[in-house]
Design an enzyme around this catalytic site. Structure first.
Site, short mmCIF file in Angstrom:
data_model
loop_
_atom_site.label_atom_id
_atom_site.label_comp_id
_atom_site.label_asym_id
_atom_site.label_seq_id
_atom_site.Cartn_x
_atom_site.Cartn_y
_atom_site.Cartn_z
N GLU A 136 13.52 41.82 2.05
CA GLU A 136 13.16 43.05 2.62
C GLU A 136 12.70 44.09 1.42
OE1 GLU A 136 16.88 43.72 5.68
OE2 GLU A 136 17.57 43.77 3.50
N GLU A 160 21.97 37.03 5.71
CA GLU A 160 22.99 37.82 5.83
C GLU A 160 24.00 37.52 6.89
OE1 GLU A 160 19.82 38.95 5.69
OE2 GLU A 160 19.81 40.72 4.65
N ALA A 177 21.06 41.40 -1.87
CA ALA A 177 21.75 42.91 -2.83
C ALA A 177 23.28 42.04 -3.35
CB ALA A 177 22.39 43.61 -1.54
N GLY A 192 18.50 41.35 1.03
CA GLY A 192 17.59 42.42 0.62
C GLY A 192 16.34 42.28 -0.47
N1 DAK Z 1 24.96 38.50 -4.96
C1 DAK Z 1 25.74 38.34 -6.17
N2 DAK Z 1 25.40 37.46 -6.79
C2 DAK Z 1 24.68 36.44 -6.63
C3 DAK Z 1 23.78 36.52 -5.31
C4 DAK Z 1 23.87 37.65 -4.65
N3 DAK Z 1 23.38 37.87 -3.61
N4 DAK Z 1 23.30 35.35 -5.41
C5 DAK Z 1 23.46 34.77 -6.34
N5 DAK Z 1 24.54 35.20 -6.96
C6 DAK Z 1 24.82 34.62 -8.11
C7 DAK Z 1 25.93 33.59 -7.87
O1 DAK Z 1 27.14 34.12 -7.71
C8 DAK Z 1 26.11 32.87 -9.18
O2 DAK Z 1 26.87 33.45 -10.20
P1 DAK Z 1 28.02 32.63 -11.29
O3 DAK Z 1 28.91 32.18 -10.01
O4 DAK Z 1 27.16 31.89 -12.04
O5 DAK Z 1 28.69 33.87 -11.81
C9 DAK Z 1 24.54 32.83 -9.85
O6 DAK Z 1 24.01 34.09 -9.12
C10 DAK Z 1 23.81 31.49 -9.44
O7 DAK Z 1 23.87 31.46 -8.02
P2 DAK Z 1 24.26 29.90 -7.57
O8 DAK Z 1 25.16 29.23 -8.41
O9 DAK Z 1 24.81 30.21 -6.11
O10 DAK Z 1 22.94 29.28 -7.47
P3 DAK Z 1 22.30 28.01 -6.49
O11 DAK Z 1 21.02 27.73 -7.11
O12 DAK Z 1 23.47 27.19 -6.36
O13 DAK Z 1 22.14 28.84 -5.03
C11 DAK Z 1 21.20 30.88 -3.50
C12 DAK Z 1 21.25 29.87 -4.92
C13 DAK Z 1 20.33 31.89 -3.62
C14 DAK Z 1 21.27 29.96 -2.34
C15 DAK Z 1 22.80 31.09 -3.49
O14 DAK Z 1 23.10 31.86 -4.72
C16 DAK Z 1 22.95 32.04 -2.44
O15 DAK Z 1 23.25 31.75 -1.18
N6 DAK Z 1 23.01 33.54 -2.67
C17 DAK Z 1 23.43 34.60 -1.84
C18 DAK Z 1 22.20 34.73 -0.82
C19 DAK Z 1 22.51 35.83 0.11
O16 DAK Z 1 23.40 35.89 1.02
N7 DAK Z 1 21.72 36.94 0.12
C20 DAK Z 1 21.88 37.96 1.19
C21 DAK Z 1 22.98 39.09 0.43
S1 DAK Z 1 23.43 40.33 1.67
C22 DAK Z 1 21.01 47.44 2.16
C23 DAK Z 1 20.00 47.15 1.49
C24 DAK Z 1 19.94 45.83 1.51
C25 DAK Z 1 21.09 45.09 1.84
C26 DAK Z 1 22.08 45.62 2.34
C27 DAK Z 1 22.08 47.01 2.76
N8 DAK Z 1 21.06 49.31 2.55
C28 DAK Z 1 19.95 49.97 2.04
C29 DAK Z 1 22.30 49.93 2.76
C30 DAK Z 1 20.99 43.62 1.62
C31 DAK Z 1 22.05 42.63 1.91
C32 DAK Z 1 21.93 41.33 1.37
O17 DAK Z 1 20.91 41.01 0.79
#
Ligand code: DAK
Length: 259
Positions: free
Chosen positions: A113, A133, A67, A110
């Site tokens: 998921e 997360e 997400a 997400g």
């Molecule tokens: N959200 C927003 N931006 C993201 C992102 C994310 N999840 N993942 C990556 N980006 C963006 C980065 O901020 C970056 O943007 P800029 O800085 O260039 O503006 C760009 O994408 C490239 O990312 P990186 O520079 O970080 O790229 P790397 O190759 O170095 O790293 C990575 C890739 C995937 C390891 C890293 O980006 C990362 O850790 N991303 C976050 C992964 C994460 O934590 N995912 C879980 C998020 S929480 C719900 C349903 C679903 C959910 C919640 C509620 N309901 C139905 C209520 C789900 C929650 C989640 O998924």
């Protein structure tokens, strides 16, 4: 109105549609707008007689990195409650036609998921699955603790959810999370091949078979068997059943109409 964050390919093969998540710069982070477009597209394709199977993919680098954290970061619990993302996810879950996830690169949070909400998963060898997360102070909220645990078992699910570790495509295949791993240049082709096989079969039987398999996740064995039996009987009222069995007797290929 044209969608902004997804691309819809209507017929990538006969009766096969393909939805591509398309926020490449953000690694296809699932913002509310993208999820709304995905929900609407799936509703339309689910009702379209020219579509029997739907593939969802991202791009080579990411299926979806979760997400949109930037969109979520400042929200309060009441904001989250009022936005009610679950109604969108619940609508996606109700898709009757088979959904195949074609995954390359990151399928996280997400993203993972959403993949698990699909019925089958084809992965490229570069795919990485994870529920990170926990690293940003929360936990999975769209089925990650439940579907992952049912798919890979308690030990690996606990490790992934409590540490945020990503698993490789091979590990995911070994754990039973996905159907198979193929070289990166072939993952979409393989998903289309699988979709085409299913699309050549009776769409009614396919939908009822999908519904019956999913029933196994939220019913007792007795209830599930009862549900299966009803669908089995029901299919004998379809033209496709007559056609399928007659074609076998005639030693010819059946032509299914979904009637
Ligand atoms: N959200 C927003 N931006 C993201 C992102 C994310 N999840 N993942 C990556 N980006 C963006 C980065 O901020 C970056 O943007 P800029 O800085 O260039 O503006 C760009 O994408 C490239 O990312 P990186 O520079 O970080 O790229 P790397 O190759 O170095 O790293 C990575 C890739 C995937 C390891 C890293 O980006 C990362 O850790 N991303 C976050 C992964 C994460 O934590 N995912 C879980 C998020 S929480 C719900 C349903 C679903 C959910 C919640 C509620 N309901 C139905 C209520 C789900 C929650 C989640 O998924």
């Amino acid at each position: 109105m044209q969608p902004q964050f997804i691309i819809i390919h209507q017929q990538v093969a006969p009766y096969v549609a393909h939805i591509q998540l398309n926020r490449p710069k953000e690694l296809n982070a699932l913002n509310l707008e993208l999820m709304g477009e995905l929900r609407d597209a799936l509703k339309v394709l689910d009702a379209d007689d020219n579509v029997r199977v739907i593939i969802i993919s991202g791009n080579e680098k990411a299926f979806a990195a979760g997400a949109d954290i930037k969109q979520m970061a400042g929200k309060t619990a009441m904001d989250m409650y009022n936005i009610d993302q679950f109604s969108t996810w619940d609508t996606i879950k109700k898709t009757k036609k088979p959904l195949i996830a074609a995954v390359s690169g990151f399928a996280l949070g997400g993203g993972c998921e959403l993949v698990m909400l699909c019925d089958m998963i084809i992965a490229s060898e570069t795919a990485r699955f994870g529920q990170p997360e926990i690293k940003i102070g929360v936990m999975p909220g769209a089925g990650g603790t439940q579907r992952l645990t049912r798919a890979v078992g308690k030990a690996l699910a606990m490790e992934m959810v409590l540490t945020g570790r990503f698993i490789t495509a091979d590990e995911a295949a070994q754990a039973g999370l996905i159907n198979r791993v193929v070289p990166v240049e072939l993952y979409l082709e393989e998903a289309i091949r699988l979709a085409s096989t299913i699309a050549s079969l009776s769409p009614l039987a396919v939908k009822m078979a999908k519904e019956s398999v999913l029933k196994a996740f939220d019913s007792s064995l007795e209830e599930g068997l009862h549900f299966e039996r009803k669908n089995f009987y029901l299919l004998f009222s379809s033209e496709d059943q007559k056609e399928g069995m007659q074609a076998f007797v005639d030693k010819r290929t059946p032509v299914f109409k979904g009637k």
